[in-house]
Design a protein around this motif. Structure first.
Motif, short mmCIF file in Angstrom:
data_model
loop_
_atom_site.label_atom_id
_atom_site.label_comp_id
_atom_site.label_asym_id
_atom_site.label_seq_id
_atom_site.Cartn_x
_atom_site.Cartn_y
_atom_site.Cartn_z
N TYR A 195 0.70 6.49 8.66
CA TYR A 195 -0.69 6.68 9.06
C TYR A 195 -0.74 7.97 9.87
O TYR A 195 -0.18 8.01 10.97
CB TYR A 195 -1.17 5.57 9.98
CG TYR A 195 -1.67 4.29 9.37
CD1 TYR A 195 -0.83 3.44 8.65
CD2 TYR A 195 -3.00 3.90 9.56
CE1 TYR A 195 -1.30 2.24 8.14
CE2 TYR A 195 -3.47 2.70 9.06
CZ TYR A 195 -2.62 1.87 8.35
OH TYR A 195 -3.08 0.68 7.86
N CYS A 222 -3.17 10.03 12.02
CA CYS A 222 -4.49 9.93 12.65
C CYS A 222 -5.18 11.29 12.57
O CYS A 222 -4.60 12.31 12.94
CB CYS A 222 -4.34 9.46 14.10
SG CYS A 222 -5.92 9.26 14.92
N TYR A 239 -5.10 2.14 18.72
CA TYR A 239 -3.73 1.64 18.64
C TYR A 239 -3.43 1.12 17.25
O TYR A 239 -4.31 0.62 16.55
CB TYR A 239 -3.51 0.48 19.62
CG TYR A 239 -3.44 0.91 21.05
CD1 TYR A 239 -2.26 1.42 21.59
CD2 TYR A 239 -4.56 0.83 21.87
CE1 TYR A 239 -2.20 1.84 22.90
CE2 TYR A 239 -4.51 1.24 23.19
CZ TYR A 239 -3.32 1.75 23.70
OH TYR A 239 -3.26 2.16 25.00
N MET A 240 -2.18 1.21 16.88
CA MET A 240 -1.63 0.49 15.74
C MET A 240 -0.84 -0.68 16.31
O MET A 240 0.12 -0.47 17.08
CB MET A 240 -0.70 1.41 14.95
CG MET A 240 0.09 0.71 13.89
SD MET A 240 -0.86 0.48 12.40
CE MET A 240 -0.96 2.17 11.84
N MET A 281 -2.65 5.75 18.72
CA MET A 281 -3.15 6.59 17.62
C MET A 281 -4.09 7.65 18.19
O MET A 281 -5.11 7.31 18.80
CB MET A 281 -3.89 5.73 16.58
CG MET A 281 -2.96 4.71 15.91
SD MET A 281 -3.81 3.72 14.69
CE MET A 281 -3.94 4.89 13.33
N HIS A 293 0.63 -4.65 10.04
CA HIS A 293 -0.02 -3.59 10.81
C HIS A 293 -1.53 -3.76 10.82
O HIS A 293 -2.13 -4.17 9.83
CB HIS A 293 0.37 -2.20 10.27
CG HIS A 293 0.44 -2.12 8.77
ND1 HIS A 293 1.48 -2.68 8.05
CD2 HIS A 293 -0.40 -1.59 7.87
CE1 HIS A 293 1.27 -2.47 6.76
NE2 HIS A 293 0.13 -1.83 6.62
N THR A 353 -5.06 -1.69 12.78
CA THR A 353 -5.52 -0.62 13.67
C THR A 353 -6.68 -1.11 14.52
O THR A 353 -7.47 -1.96 14.10
CB THR A 353 -5.91 0.65 12.89
OG1 THR A 353 -6.86 0.31 11.88
CG2 THR A 353 -4.70 1.27 12.21
N ASN A 409 -9.76 0.39 17.25
CA ASN A 409 -10.45 1.58 17.74
C ASN A 409 -10.87 1.37 19.19
O ASN A 409 -11.72 0.54 19.48
CB ASN A 409 -11.69 1.85 16.87
CG ASN A 409 -12.36 3.17 17.24
OD1 ASN A 409 -12.04 3.77 18.27
ND2 ASN A 409 -13.29 3.59 16.41
N SER A 442 -7.82 7.62 9.75
CA SER A 442 -6.41 7.91 9.44
C SER A 442 -6.23 8.14 7.96
O SER A 442 -6.92 7.52 7.14
CB SER A 442 -5.51 6.73 9.81
OG SER A 442 -5.75 6.31 11.11
N CYS A 464 -3.65 7.39 5.14
CA CYS A 464 -2.55 6.44 4.95
C CYS A 464 -1.87 6.70 3.60
O CYS A 464 -2.57 6.92 2.60
CB CYS A 464 -3.05 5.00 4.94
SG CYS A 464 -4.24 4.59 6.22
#
Ligand code: F6R
Ligand code: ZN
Length: 190
Positions: free
Chosen positions: A105, A107, A113-114, A128, A142, A144, A146, A154, A156
Motif C-alpha cells: 500500500y 499512501c 493507520y494500517m 499511513m 489488513h 485501513t 482514516n 492508497s 495497492c
C-alpha cells in the motif's frame, strides 16, 4: 509452473496529487450499511445510516486485471474521513483467500493507520502518510483507518490469485480499534 492468462501490456493514468486513478474500469462502493456489526457502537452506525442517507464510506478503483496466478492487481483505495461514535472510519479488512500472498500500500493522500493481525495472535500497526509504503506480508489480515480530515488514499498492488476472505474478520474483528480521545487518535488494544 501454472499457466497465466494472456494480456496485452497497458499503462494506467494517475493524478498523484489528487490520488486518483483516472482510467479505472471498475469502482467498488462501500456504504455505511455495508459495515453493520463492524463498529463498536451499533447505534451510532444506525444513526449515521438514517441521518446521512447511508453515506458512502469508501471506494476501490480498479483496472480489469485477471484475478489469477501471475498477474498483479493494481487498485486505488479511497476511504472518507469521519467517525462512528468515537471510532474512525475504516475498511472492512480481510485476509487474502490465498493467505500466503502479500500486498503493498503506497499512501498517496491523507493520514491514518494500517491495522494488521495474524490468525495465531500477532498484531501490528503502521502509520499511513503520503510517500510511505506499507508492506503487508503474507498471512497478515489488513484494515485501513482514516484518522485525518481528508480522504485517505492508497495505491495497492497484490497478486492476482490472492482473493479476499472477509468472513474471518467479520466474525472476529481486529484486536485494535482506533478512536478519538481528547482530540487525538488513539489505538486501543483488546
Ligand atoms: C486488496 C486490498 C485493498 C482493499 C481496499 C478495501 O487486497 O487490500 O484494495 O480491498 O482497501 O478494503 P476491504 O477490501 O477490506 O473492504
Ligand atoms: Zn488485501
Amino acid at each position: 509452473m501454472e499457466k497465466t492468462e494472456f494480456l496485452t501490456p497497458f499503462g494506467i493514468e494517475f493524478n498523484l496529487a489528487q490520488g486518483a486513478m483516472l482510467d479505472y474500469e471498475e469502482r467498488v462502493v462501500r456504504r455505511a450499511s455495508d459495515l453493520r456489526t463492524y463498529y463498536r457502537d451499533d447505534d451510532a452506525l444506525e444513526q449515521l445510516i438514517a441521518e446521512g442517507n447511508d453515506p458512502l464510506l469508501y471506494e476501490v478503483f480498479e483496472k480489469d486485471i485477471p484475478e489469477s496466478y501471475g498477474h498483479l492487481r493494481v487498485v486505488v483505495s479511497k476511504l472518507q474521513p469521519g467517525k462512528v461514535g468515537d471510532e474512525f472510519f475504516m475498511t472492512k479488512g480481510h485476509y487474502h483467500t490465498v493467505s500466503g500472498t502479500a500486498e503493498v500500500y503506497l499512501c498517496l493522500r491523507g493520514a491514518g493507520y494500517m491495522l494488521m493481525k495474524t490468525m495465531d495472535g500477532h498484531s501490528h500497526e503502521e502509520r499511513m502518510v503520503p510517500e510511505r509504503l506499507i508492506y503487508v506480508p503474507p498471512h497478515w489480515a489488513h484494515r485501513t483507518v482514516n484518522t485525518g480530515d481528508e480522504p485517505l488514499i492508497s495505491l495497492c498492488v497484490y497478486p492476482g490469485e490472492a482473493g479476499h476472505n472477509y468472513g474471518d474478520i467479520k466474525e472476529q474483528g481486529f484486536p485494535q480499534r482506533v478512536v478519538e480521545k481528547d482530540g487525538s487518535a488513539v489505538i486501543e488494544h483488546s
